[in-house]
Design a protein around this motif. Structure first.
Motif, mmCIF file in Angstrom:
data_model
loop_
_atom_site.group_PDB
_atom_site.id
_atom_site.type_symbol
_atom_site.label_atom_id
_atom_site.label_comp_id
_atom_site.label_asym_id
_atom_site.label_seq_id
_atom_site.Cartn_x
_atom_site.Cartn_y
_atom_site.Cartn_z
ATOM 1 N N ALA A 192 -14.061 0.282 -7.176
ATOM 2 C CA ALA A 192 -13.145 0.305 -6.040
ATOM 3 C C ALA A 192 -11.954 -0.586 -6.357
ATOM 4 C CB ALA A 192 -13.854 -0.187 -4.786
ATOM 5 N N LEU A 193 -10.759 -0.053 -6.164
ATOM 6 C CA LEU A 193 -9.537 -0.803 -6.438
ATOM 7 C C LEU A 193 -8.877 -1.198 -5.117
ATOM 8 C CD1 LEU A 193 -8.064 1.233 -9.431
ATOM 9 C CD2 LEU A 193 -9.412 -0.885 -9.495
ATOM 10 N N HIS A 194 -8.977 -2.479 -4.804
ATOM 11 C CA HIS A 194 -8.311 -3.054 -3.638
ATOM 12 C C HIS A 194 -6.987 -3.654 -4.100
ATOM 13 C CE1 HIS A 194 -12.159 -2.951 -1.328
ATOM 14 N NE2 HIS A 194 -12.683 -3.156 -2.535
ATOM 15 N N THR A 195 -6.065 -3.831 -3.184
ATOM 16 C CA THR A 195 -4.795 -4.429 -3.578
ATOM 17 C C THR A 195 -4.132 -5.110 -2.396
ATOM 18 O OG1 THR A 195 -2.725 -4.006 -4.790
ATOM 19 C CG2 THR A 195 -3.368 -2.397 -3.114
ATOM 20 N N GLY A 196 -3.091 -5.852 -2.689
ATOM 21 C CA GLY A 196 -2.316 -6.536 -1.663
ATOM 22 C C GLY A 196 -1.112 -7.193 -2.308
ATOM 23 N N GLY A 197 -0.278 -7.771 -1.486
ATOM 24 C CA GLY A 197 0.891 -8.467 -2.000
ATOM 25 C C GLY A 197 2.084 -7.550 -2.155
ATOM 26 N N GLY A 198 3.220 -7.974 -1.623
ATOM 27 C CA GLY A 198 4.466 -7.241 -1.802
ATOM 28 C C GLY A 198 4.685 -6.076 -0.872
ATOM 29 N N ILE A 199 3.711 -5.758 -0.019
ATOM 30 C CA ILE A 199 3.841 -4.590 0.860
ATOM 31 C C ILE A 199 4.976 -4.830 1.850
ATOM 32 C CG2 ILE A 199 2.705 -3.223 2.648
ATOM 33 C CD1 ILE A 199 0.078 -3.679 1.084
ATOM 34 N N ARG A 200 5.939 -3.896 1.854
ATOM 35 C CA ARG A 200 7.171 -4.075 2.623
ATOM 36 C C ARG A 200 7.213 -3.266 3.905
ATOM 37 N NH1 ARG A 200 10.182 -1.960 -2.662
ATOM 38 N NH2 ARG A 200 8.452 -0.500 -2.299
ATOM 39 N N ASP A 201 6.682 -2.043 3.826
ATOM 40 C CA ASP A 201 6.895 -1.106 4.931
ATOM 41 C C ASP A 201 5.792 -0.046 4.931
ATOM 42 O OD1 ASP A 201 7.593 0.601 2.794
ATOM 43 O OD2 ASP A 201 9.711 0.109 2.995
ATOM 44 N N LEU A 202 5.911 0.868 5.872
ATOM 45 C CA LEU A 202 4.878 1.892 6.010
ATOM 46 C C LEU A 202 4.876 2.869 4.839
ATOM 47 C CD1 LEU A 202 5.093 2.605 9.846
ATOM 48 C CD2 LEU A 202 3.458 1.168 8.619
ATOM 49 N N ALA A 203 6.024 3.024 4.184
ATOM 50 C CA ALA A 203 6.067 3.896 3.004
ATOM 51 C C ALA A 203 5.166 3.344 1.902
ATOM 52 C CB ALA A 203 7.505 4.043 2.502
ATOM 53 N N ASP A 204 5.114 2.013 1.773
ATOM 54 C CA ASP A 204 4.211 1.402 0.790
ATOM 55 C C ASP A 204 2.756 1.678 1.138
ATOM 56 O OD1 ASP A 204 6.255 0.342 -0.757
ATOM 57 O OD2 ASP A 204 6.193 -1.626 0.204
ATOM 58 N N ILE A 205 2.436 1.615 2.414
ATOM 59 C CA ILE A 205 1.065 1.906 2.855
ATOM 60 C C ILE A 205 0.693 3.349 2.515
ATOM 61 C CG2 ILE A 205 -0.447 2.119 4.865
ATOM 62 C CD1 ILE A 205 0.147 -0.772 4.218
ATOM 63 N N THR A 206 1.598 4.271 2.784
ATOM 64 C CA THR A 206 1.348 5.672 2.482
ATOM 65 C C THR A 206 1.149 5.884 0.981
ATOM 66 O OG1 THR A 206 2.603 6.412 4.416
ATOM 67 C CG2 THR A 206 2.284 8.011 2.654
ATOM 68 N N ALA A 207 1.962 5.205 0.174
ATOM 69 C CA ALA A 207 1.843 5.338 -1.279
ATOM 70 C C ALA A 207 0.482 4.842 -1.764
ATOM 71 C CB ALA A 207 2.968 4.575 -1.962
ATOM 72 N N LEU A 208 -0.001 3.737 -1.204
ATOM 73 C CA LEU A 208 -1.308 3.207 -1.594
ATOM 74 C C LEU A 208 -2.433 4.126 -1.143
ATOM 75 C CD1 LEU A 208 -0.742 -0.586 -0.879
ATOM 76 C CD2 LEU A 208 -1.076 0.494 -3.126
ATOM 77 N N LEU A 222 2.574 -8.045 8.542
ATOM 78 C CA LEU A 222 1.990 -7.863 9.869
ATOM 79 C C LEU A 222 2.302 -9.039 10.780
ATOM 80 C CD1 LEU A 222 -1.547 -6.365 9.114
ATOM 81 C CD2 LEU A 222 0.348 -5.226 10.294
ATOM 82 N N ALA A 223 2.173 -10.261 10.243
ATOM 83 C CA ALA A 223 2.429 -11.442 11.060
ATOM 84 C C ALA A 223 3.887 -11.489 11.525
ATOM 85 C CB ALA A 223 2.080 -12.708 10.277
ATOM 86 N N ALA A 224 4.793 -11.005 10.674
ATOM 87 C CA ALA A 224 6.217 -10.994 11.015
ATOM 88 C C ALA A 224 6.606 -9.757 11.820
ATOM 89 C CB ALA A 224 7.048 -11.065 9.743
ATOM 90 N N ARG A 225 5.629 -8.890 12.078
ATOM 91 C CA ARG A 225 5.828 -7.666 12.864
ATOM 92 C C ARG A 225 6.844 -6.730 12.228
ATOM 93 N NH1 ARG A 225 1.539 -7.257 15.913
ATOM 94 N NH2 ARG A 225 2.615 -5.888 17.383
ATOM 95 N N ARG A 226 6.847 -6.675 10.894
ATOM 96 C CA ARG A 226 7.668 -5.661 10.228
ATOM 97 C C ARG A 226 7.135 -4.276 10.564
ATOM 98 N NH1 ARG A 226 10.776 -7.819 5.581
ATOM 99 N NH2 ARG A 226 10.714 -5.760 4.605
ATOM 100 N N PHE A 227 5.848 -4.191 10.797
ATOM 101 C CA PHE A 227 5.218 -2.983 11.326
ATOM 102 C C PHE A 227 3.924 -3.415 11.976
ATOM 103 C CE2 PHE A 227 4.372 -3.189 6.715
ATOM 104 C CZ PHE A 227 2.997 -3.332 6.704
ATOM 105 N N THR A 228 3.319 -2.529 12.742
ATOM 106 C CA THR A 228 2.094 -2.850 13.454
ATOM 107 C C THR A 228 0.872 -2.369 12.671
ATOM 108 O OG1 THR A 228 2.032 -0.776 14.673
ATOM 109 C CG2 THR A 228 3.288 -2.602 15.651
ATOM 110 N N LEU A 229 -0.264 -2.917 13.033
ATOM 111 C CA LEU A 229 -1.502 -2.467 12.406
ATOM 112 C C LEU A 229 -1.760 -1.004 12.740
ATOM 113 C CD1 LEU A 229 -3.971 -3.145 10.716
ATOM 114 C CD2 LEU A 229 -5.046 -4.085 12.758
ATOM 115 N N ALA A 230 -1.480 -0.619 13.963
ATOM 116 C CA ALA A 230 -1.662 0.785 14.344
ATOM 117 C C ALA A 230 -0.759 1.690 13.510
ATOM 118 C CB ALA A 230 -1.363 0.976 15.831
ATOM 119 N N GLY A 231 0.475 1.247 13.300
ATOM 120 C CA GLY A 231 1.383 2.030 12.471
ATOM 121 C C GLY A 231 0.898 2.136 11.040
#
Length: 237
Positions: A192-208, A222-231
């Protein structure tokens, strides 16, 4: 899975980038859970940076009270400390890339099964461990990151946490290139490949999600509310 991260230094929320948030760690954890977090990623920065796990009692309290699985990170390289954390209520532990300074550690870590995640902390293609003891760090530093991932898999490790330190702290994007290189090198091995760090926006989430990452750890965004967890969950669906 989207896993919110809470990094703590001196009892306060402090992300690895140096960014600080004026909210107590317990309150941030509660907010993430209220927003729908199914797991938390808790990091003792003092442990990673100085080997002083002064925040561990606080993080353990959060893990026990959260009602969701919680991982512990922060420069861990000792099997006994990791097993103690699992006994105390953490569902998983992240081992620093320093463990590659002694390959004999890998089979012992593998015994923990999917509760153990080994970090591939990479900078310019080589390991750059953040914590884990000076001697181990010196021996592991510079080892090829992809080769280290293969060595871990061959030793029985079933989960890796891949992070590119050159992009982690400044919203530089997720380590998709490194993830692809590791996946190609692993071949038919089941890891299983987990990752983190550098995520900027929802496009990054979709790519992962399209890559097939087991989880994406998101803290500062998330803490800075660049996007929501639901998003983020919607973007990963």
């Amino acid at each position: 899975m989207i896993v919110p991260s809470i990094d703590v230094r001196g009892g306060r929320v402090r992300f690895r980038s140096g960014a600080a948030f004026d909210v107590p760690p317990r309150e941030l954890a509660a907010a993430f859970i209220a927003d729908g977090a199914e797991e938390l990623h808790l990091v003792d920065l003092d442990g990673a940076e100085r080997g002083d796990y002064a925040n561990l009692p606080l993080l353990t309290e959060i893990a026990r009270a959260s009602g969701v699985p919680c991982r512990l990170g922060g420069g861990l390289a000792a099997i006994d400390r990791a097993t103690a954390a699992l006994h105390d209520g953490f569902s998983g532990v992240l081992f620093s890339a320093a463990v590659f300074g002694d390959d004999a550690l890998l089979p012992a870590i593998a015994v923990l099964g999917d509760r153990a995640i080994v970090e591939i902390e990479s900078r310019h293609g080589g390991l750059a461990p953040r914590g884990g003891g000076e001697e181990l760090v010196l021996r592991a530093a510079g080892r090829d990151s992809v080769d280290a991932a293969v060595a871990a898999a061959d030793a029985g490790i079933t989960a890796l946490y891949v992070v590119d330190l050159t992009t982690e702290g400044g919203f530089g994007g997720p380590p998709l290139v490194l993830l692809e290189q590791i996946r190609a090198a692993l071949g038919a091995r089941t890891v299983a490949l987990h990752t983190g760090g550098g995520i900027r926006d929802l496009a990054d989430i979709t790519a992962l999600a399209r890559f097939g990452a087991a989880s994406a750890v998101v803290g500062r965004a998330l803490a800075a509310r660049r996007f929501t967890l639901a998003g983020a969950k919607a973007a990963a669906a």
